[in-house]
Design an enzyme around this catalytic site. Structure first.
Site, PDB file in Angstrom:
ATOM      1  N   VAL A  14      45.244 -24.113  20.007  1.00 17.86           N
ATOM      2  CA  VAL A  14      46.522 -24.832  19.954  1.00 17.86           C
ATOM      3  C   VAL A  14      46.915 -25.327  21.334  1.00 17.86           C
ATOM      4  CG1 VAL A  14      48.958 -24.647  19.301  1.00 17.86           C
ATOM      5  CG2 VAL A  14      47.234 -23.287  18.078  1.00 17.86           C
ATOM      6  N   CYS A  15      47.379 -26.586  21.388  1.00 19.17           N
ATOM      7  CA  CYS A  15      47.992 -27.093  22.618  1.00 19.17           C
ATOM      8  C   CYS A  15      49.225 -27.895  22.233  1.00 19.17           C
ATOM      9  CB  CYS A  15      47.018 -27.918  23.454  1.00 19.17           C
ATOM     10  SG  CYS A  15      46.723 -29.581  22.873  1.00 19.17           S
ATOM     11  N   GLY A  16      49.950 -28.339  23.210  1.00 18.60           N
ATOM     12  CA  GLY A  16      51.207 -29.030  22.956  1.00 18.60           C
ATOM     13  C   GLY A  16      51.073 -30.267  22.096  1.00 18.60           C
TER      14      GLY A  16
ATOM     15  N   LEU B  59      50.849 -27.942  18.457  1.00 19.42           N
ATOM     16  CA  LEU B  59      51.737 -26.816  18.196  1.00 19.42           C
ATOM     17  C   LEU B  59      52.489 -26.970  16.876  1.00 19.42           C
ATOM     18  CD1 LEU B  59      53.061 -24.186  19.116  1.00 19.42           C
ATOM     19  CD2 LEU B  59      54.707 -25.556  20.394  1.00 19.42           C
TER      20      LEU B  59
END
Length: 88
Positions: A6-8, A39
């Site tokens: 997961v990343c922004g 996210l």
């Protein structure tokens, strides 16, 4: 087993992290399905382990998810050491 990186925004950094998670798994002699997402989408995803930068992962922690926080998402030794306890 499914691992969600997961990343922004779900773009470049999570893709690079996904590749590093796959390298770490290979070095550990483990296999898993690995995907990446942003996210917002991660909140509705099903996975055994969610892994990402510590600054955003707290937003995913609902008490029932397995969350792995990374300080340096490019560090394969860190990924290995933090993932290994969850791999059985």
């Amino acid at each position: 087993m499914k691992i969600m990186v997961v990343c922004g925004n779900g773009l470049g950094s999570s893709f690079i992290m996904e590749l590093n998670v796959k390298k770490a798994l290979k070095e550990l002699g483990k296999t898993a399905e690995v995907g990446h997402t942003d996210l917002t989408s991660a909140k509705s995803e099903q996975a055994d382990i969610f892994i990402g930068a510590a600054d955003i992962m707290s937003q995913l922690d609902n008490g029932s998810r397995t969350i792995v926080n990374l300080e340096n998402m490019m560090s394969i030794p860190e990924i290995k050491s933090k993932l290994e306890p969850h791999l059985g």
